[in-house]
Each structure stands twice: as C-alpha cells, then as structure tokens.
Design a protein around this motif. Structure first.
Motif, PDB file in Angstrom:
ATOM      1  N   GLN A  46       0.828  -1.196   0.000  1.00 60.73           N
ATOM      2  CA  GLN A  46       0.000   0.000   0.000  1.00 60.73           C
ATOM      3  C   GLN A  46       0.871   1.259   0.000  1.00 60.73           C
ATOM      4  O   GLN A  46       1.892   1.315   0.688  1.00 60.73           O
ATOM      5  N   ILE A  47       0.463   2.272  -0.764  1.00 60.19           N
ATOM      6  CA  ILE A  47       1.127   3.573  -0.718  1.00 60.19           C
ATOM      7  C   ILE A  47       0.131   4.598  -0.187  1.00 60.19           C
ATOM      8  O   ILE A  47      -1.077   4.481  -0.412  1.00 60.19           O
ATOM      9  N   ILE A 132      -3.643  -7.297   0.158  1.00 60.13           N
ATOM     10  CA  ILE A 132      -3.568  -7.105  -1.279  1.00 60.13           C
ATOM     11  C   ILE A 132      -4.750  -7.750  -1.985  1.00 60.13           C
ATOM     12  O   ILE A 132      -5.405  -7.151  -2.839  1.00 60.13           O
ATOM     13  N   LEU A 133      -5.083  -8.982  -1.599  1.00 56.12           N
ATOM     14  CA  LEU A 133      -6.194  -9.699  -2.211  1.00 56.12           C
ATOM     15  C   LEU A 133      -7.472  -9.519  -1.395  1.00 56.12           C
ATOM     16  O   LEU A 133      -7.436  -9.411  -0.176  1.00 56.12           O
ATOM     17  N   HIS A 134      -8.626  -9.445  -2.117  1.00 58.21           N
ATOM     18  CA  HIS A 134      -9.967  -9.490  -1.503  1.00 58.21           C
ATOM     19  C   HIS A 134     -10.244  -8.308  -0.570  1.00 58.21           C
ATOM     20  O   HIS A 134     -11.136  -8.394   0.273  1.00 58.21           O
ATOM     21  N   CYS A 135      -9.513  -7.224  -0.698  1.00 64.30           N
ATOM     22  CA  CYS A 135      -9.694  -6.044   0.156  1.00 64.30           C
ATOM     23  C   CYS A 135      -9.972  -4.820  -0.709  1.00 64.30           C
ATOM     24  O   CYS A 135      -9.666  -4.801  -1.906  1.00 64.30           O
ATOM     25  N   PRO A 136     -10.549  -3.760  -0.127  1.00 62.52           N
ATOM     26  CA  PRO A 136     -10.723  -2.527  -0.894  1.00 62.52           C
ATOM     27  C   PRO A 136      -9.388  -2.039  -1.470  1.00 62.52           C
ATOM     28  O   PRO A 136      -8.349  -2.135  -0.805  1.00 62.52           O
ATOM     29  N   LEU A 137      -9.428  -1.533  -2.678  1.00 59.51           N
ATOM     30  CA  LEU A 137      -8.201  -1.108  -3.352  1.00 59.51           C
ATOM     31  C   LEU A 137      -7.819   0.318  -2.996  1.00 59.51           C
ATOM     32  O   LEU A 137      -6.692   0.747  -3.246  1.00 59.51           O
ATOM     33  N   LEU A 138      -8.759   1.051  -2.433  1.00 61.53           N
ATOM     34  CA  LEU A 138      -8.516   2.414  -1.978  1.00 61.53           C
ATOM     35  C   LEU A 138      -9.133   2.606  -0.603  1.00 61.53           C
ATOM     36  O   LEU A 138     -10.210   2.085  -0.314  1.00 61.53           O
ATOM     37  N   LEU A 139      -8.438   3.361   0.235  1.00 61.28           N
ATOM     38  CA  LEU A 139      -9.001   3.861   1.487  1.00 61.28           C
ATOM     39  C   LEU A 139      -8.835   5.366   1.465  1.00 61.28           C
ATOM     40  O   LEU A 139      -7.726   5.868   1.238  1.00 61.28           O
ATOM     41  N   VAL A 154      -5.178   9.324   1.382  1.00 63.57           N
ATOM     42  CA  VAL A 154      -5.476   8.186   0.515  1.00 63.57           C
ATOM     43  C   VAL A 154      -4.474   7.071   0.776  1.00 63.57           C
ATOM     44  O   VAL A 154      -3.279   7.333   0.942  1.00 63.57           O
ATOM     45  N   ARG A 155      -4.971   5.846   0.800  1.00 58.09           N
ATOM     46  CA  ARG A 155      -4.110   4.676   0.778  1.00 58.09           C
ATOM     47  C   ARG A 155      -4.506   3.844  -0.434  1.00 58.09           C
ATOM     48  O   ARG A 155      -5.675   3.513  -0.615  1.00 58.09           O
ATOM     49  N   LEU A 156      -3.520   3.525  -1.278  1.00 64.92           N
ATOM     50  CA  LEU A 156      -3.770   2.837  -2.546  1.00 64.92           C
ATOM     51  C   LEU A 156      -2.994   1.539  -2.625  1.00 64.92           C
ATOM     52  O   LEU A 156      -1.816   1.481  -2.261  1.00 64.92           O
ATOM     53  N   SER A 161      -1.906   1.310  -9.611  1.00 63.04           N
ATOM     54  CA  SER A 161      -1.424   2.547 -10.242  1.00 63.04           C
ATOM     55  C   SER A 161      -0.103   2.962  -9.634  1.00 63.04           C
ATOM     56  O   SER A 161       0.196   2.627  -8.479  1.00 63.04           O
ATOM     57  N   ASP A 162       0.649   3.742 -10.400  1.00 63.23           N
ATOM     58  CA  ASP A 162       1.806   4.426  -9.838  1.00 63.23           C
ATOM     59  C   ASP A 162       1.375   5.835  -9.431  1.00 63.23           C
ATOM     60  O   ASP A 162       0.174   6.163  -9.452  1.00 63.23           O
ATOM     61  N   ALA A 163       2.332   6.682  -9.062  1.00 61.51           N
ATOM     62  CA  ALA A 163       1.983   8.029  -8.591  1.00 61.51           C
ATOM     63  C   ALA A 163       1.271   8.832  -9.665  1.00 61.51           C
ATOM     64  O   ALA A 163       0.312   9.562  -9.388  1.00 61.51           O
ATOM     65  N   VAL A 164       1.707   8.704 -10.911  1.00 60.08           N
ATOM     66  CA  VAL A 164       1.076   9.442 -12.006  1.00 60.08           C
ATOM     67  C   VAL A 164      -0.372   9.005 -12.174  1.00 60.08           C
ATOM     68  O   VAL A 164      -1.278   9.832 -12.339  1.00 60.08           O
ATOM     69  N   GLY A 165      -0.623   7.699 -12.122  1.00 65.40           N
ATOM     70  CA  GLY A 165      -1.985   7.198 -12.254  1.00 65.40           C
ATOM     71  C   GLY A 165      -2.868   7.609 -11.098  1.00 65.40           C
ATOM     72  O   GLY A 165      -4.050   7.939 -11.284  1.00 65.40           O
ATOM     73  N   LEU A 166      -2.306   7.605  -9.870  1.00 66.47           N
ATOM     74  CA  LEU A 166      -3.077   8.012  -8.705  1.00 66.47           C
ATOM     75  C   LEU A 166      -3.466   9.487  -8.796  1.00 66.47           C
ATOM     76  O   LEU A 166      -4.614   9.859  -8.503  1.00 66.47           O
ATOM     77  N   VAL A 167      -2.533  10.334  -9.208  1.00 61.75           N
ATOM     78  CA  VAL A 167      -2.840  11.756  -9.348  1.00 61.75           C
ATOM     79  C   VAL A 167      -3.907  11.967 -10.418  1.00 61.75           C
ATOM     80  O   VAL A 167      -4.802  12.804 -10.262  1.00 61.75           O
ATOM     81  N   GLN A 168      -3.838  11.213 -11.502  1.00 61.00           N
ATOM     82  CA  GLN A 168      -4.863  11.308 -12.546  1.00 61.00           C
ATOM     83  C   GLN A 168      -6.244  11.031 -11.957  1.00 61.00           C
ATOM     84  O   GLN A 168      -7.217  11.747 -12.248  1.00 61.00           O
ATOM     85  N   PHE A 169      -6.340  10.003 -11.112  1.00 61.69           N
ATOM     86  CA  PHE A 169      -7.614   9.675 -10.465  1.00 61.69           C
ATOM     87  C   PHE A 169      -8.064  10.791  -9.534  1.00 61.69           C
ATOM     88  O   PHE A 169      -9.239  11.195  -9.539  1.00 61.69           O
TER      89      PHE A 169
END
Length: 439
Positions: A46-47, A132-139, A154-156, A161-169
C-alpha cells in the motif's frame, strides 16, 4: 488514515464507522488482468498520500462540507474508474486480476478539534483492510478541522497505479467535485500493452532484481532504534552541492545531484564494508519512452528502476561527480526496450521483488502534481507521500517550502540513531566544506 499531532498535544479525533462508497451508477461486471509490471512482488503493498487544505474565503465564499463533496465526487468518479471499486484475485502463476464487483472503496469521515498548524505526522489505518487480495483497493479519509480546513488522505494498493496514475484519479475527483460531468482525461485500462512478449527475452542487465553478495543479513538491523529526519534542499543547498561538480557536470539535474549526495552520505553513515557493492535504484516514469506513446489516460504502473552500482569504497573515495556520472548512465538506460526486458523477466523469474539489501531506493515526485489536486478549496499547501515506501531503504523527493517560504525539495530519511548522526555530519561536510574521502 489521519494525521497524528505531536504527542504533547491533547486532542480528539472522532471517526465515523468506515463505509464503502460504490460507483454512483451501475458499472460492468467483468474480470480485468493487471499488466506484468503491475503485479510484480515489489508493488504488492500500500502507498499513502496526504493533502492539507485551508478554508480560504477568497476562493470559497460559501461554507461547504468537504466530506459530503468528496464522498459524492468519489462515487461519480468511480463510474469511470470502476476497477478501483472491485477486488484483486489471484489467478494461475500468481497472476493478479481485478474482479470488477462494484463493491466500492473504503471511506472514512472524521472530525478533529485542532487546526492544521497543530498536526504532525500521519498515522491511522483500518484494521484488516490493508491486504492485497480481496480487500478494498482504496481507502480515503477526509478529516474536518476546527479552523475550517480539512485533510484528505489516501491509501492505494500500488498494483493498481503508480503516482502518475493516482494523481490522474484524484484530479478527476477534483473535477467532479467542482461540477464536471466527466473527467477531462478519460481513464484507459489497456494493461495488455505492458504484458510480456512471446517468446519472452531478457535483453538488458537488471541489477535491481539480482541479489548481490552482502556482509549484512538485512538492509537495516531490525533491533536498532530508527531515527527519522526530513531534510530540506533549497537553492542554497543545491548551489553548494553544484560547486562540488567538475565543469562538465555543472548542468546535471537536481535529482542526480541530490541522489549522489544522499547515496554517498548514507553509505558512509551505515559504515558499509568498503568492498561491498551498493546500489541506488531510481524510479523512472517510462511513459515518454514508448513509441508510439501509451494512450493518454493510462493509469497503470509504468515505472522501471535505473540502477547505479559501485563498491562502497569507490563511491565514497571518489568525488561526488563520480556518483553523478553513474546516475546519469542509470537513468539513460531506462528505455522502452529496458522496460520490455523487465516485463519479460517478471514472467521468467516468477514476478520477483527488487533487491533491498545494499540498495537505496529514490522516487522523485516533484513533477507528479500531487500539489495541484483541487476539490474546490484551492490547491493544498502540502500534497504528496505520507510516508516512506520502505522505511530505512527508500526516500521520496517532495516539493515543499521551508519556514521562510523558500521553494525547495524535502527528503524523508530513516536510519538507525547512530547512523543518522553520522549521516547528518557527512551532509554538513558536503554542504559546507566540500567532499572528502572517508573509507
């Protein structure tokens, strides 16, 4: 997650029961494969990022509830980014796939009886939610503050996603919060674009996935008390380091300069065996390496590690420019073919974790636009990573300002207490006296 103020401060944080926020409209039920970059072992964690917002009446004339606004924006954004509302499953050969269930992401509403100025470091989590498995992908947690500001955290699951993808979201969420009907950049899945070739072929050398002979068993002794520092590099500090460079390296990038400095000081501080090999892994955003380029809106992981390698003796006895030369070469090695070679290696070697023994991992997020995410309250006065990815092994380079309002870069560092003292001493030597030999 939430910010935790200094221990001397008496305060209360009231959190509502975590809820699942699902897409605002029905979304497709389907299975989507991650790419062979996404699901490597080194990204199965998680990041966390955190963003601080003030209530500025010059920007926001009316009183709006950030929890309500962001919760609604999240639900609307998940209509477009519906894989985030699903769950990871494991397929054959450890391959990860998303089951797009529409269950939703975890959302926490909180209130704190303090102001932004009273907060210190982050740290709240929801028990049993970070698998990693069977859990929410974002908090996501939104914490209202008594000053009218709020904190967005945010916890991802990094495999998504990487940082660029997370910022896009997050930028898409900001647009929806400000009244948009759809994100200005529509998300693109297409993870097949970064799948292994057939037949696979490892065409490059990948020191990041090769275990080196080492005199130590773990990166940082587990029984050591760890000291944490955040170091600010402004124009004064960068100029001091640049004066250490020979003429042909005067125009090296700030990233190369800081990484060379920190890698060298850290190696000395850890009292590494002079004959031992050490390396620095530079996370490189490889999106601009592809021809033709990846589609605009692709939000998967597109990072590879450029690796600089040397014995501790050579790193520390040579001038700082020696490390800069190694770093320039390492960054230039990251091409489209290099990334394709990494992808194929993942399949051949069983999706290995990058090596951490003898390694220092650095990631530059100064251009990742964390500080531009706007939910209608203006830009945050801080936006970026909340913690190191691997304490004691990794560092982020984060844009920030010092107490004088000067722009610069802050770098979190964690080391055993005595090693931190040696590190700070070596850093002072470079910034004040210039480089000398140490081993």
């Amino acid at each position: 997650m939430a910010l935790a103020p200094p221990t001397s401060l008496v305060f209360k944080v009231q959190r509502c029961k975590p809820e699942l926020v699902a897409p605002a409209k029905p979304t497709p039920y389907e299975f989507k494969q991650l790419s062979d970059i996404d699901d490597q072992k080194g990204l199965r964690f998680q990041i966390s990022t955190i963003h601080f917002y003030k209530h500025d009446f010059s920007i926001l004339k009316e009183i709006r509830d950030p929890v309500k606004v962001i919760r609604e924006a999240l639900a609307q954004t998940l209509v477009f980014y519906y894989p985030f509302a699903g769950r990871l499953r494991k397929g054959p050969s450890r391959k990860l796939v998303i089951e797009c269930t529409g269950e939703g992401v975890m959302f926490i509403e909180a209130n704190a009886n303090i102001t932004l100025e009273q907060f210190g470091d982050l740290l709240f989590d929801v028990p049993n939610s970070g698998g990693i498995l069977h859990c929410p992908l974002l908090l996501i947690q939104v914490t209202r503050l008594k000053c009218g500001g709020f904190i967005f955290a945010v916890r991802l699951n990094h495999t998504m996603s990487d940082a660029v993808g997370l910022v896009q979201f997050m930028m898409a969420m900001g647009e929806m919060a400000c009244g948009a009907c759809a994100p200005s950049i529509l998300p693109v899945w297409q993870r097949h674009l970064l799948q292994a070739r057939n037949p696979t072929q490892v065409t490059c050398t990948h020191h990041e996935y090769v275990d080196m002979a080492s005199t130590v068993a773990v990166p940082i002794p587990l029984n050591d008390v760890i000291s944490h520092r955040t170091i600010f590099f402004g124009s004064t500090e960068v100029s001091a380091l640049r004066r250490c460079m020979p003429h042909h390296l005067k125009q090296c990038s700030t990233f190369e300069l800081l990484t060379a400095c920190l890698w060298r000081c850290r190696t000395i501080a850890l009292q590494t065996n002079p004959q031992e090999e050490v390396r620095v892994l530079c996370a490189v955003n490889a999106r601009d390496k592809f021809k033709p380029p990846l589609p605009n809106g692709y939000y998967g992981n597109v990072c590879a590690f450029g690796v600089a390698l040397a014995t501790a003796q050579k790193l520390c006895k040579n001038p700082l420019g020696y490390a800069v030369e190694l770093l320039k070469k390492a960054k230039n090695n990251v091409t489209e073919e290099y990334l394709r070679s990494v992808i194929d290696l993942m399949i051949i070697k069983g999706r290995p974790h990058f090596s951490v023994v003898g390694s220092y991992l650095v990631s530059d997020v100064t251009r990742t636009r964390f500080g531009e995410v706007d939910f209608g309250w203006g830009k945050p006065f801080y936006g970026g990573p909340a913690r190191e990815a691997i304490p004691g092994v990794s560092s982020f380079y984060i844009p920030s300002k010092n107490s004088k309002g000067e722009n610069g870069i802050v770098v979190p560092i964690s080391l055993p207490v005595q090693a931190m003292e040696r590190f700070e001493n070596q850093l002072d030597i470079l910034l004040v006296e210039g480089p000398t030999s140490h081993l």
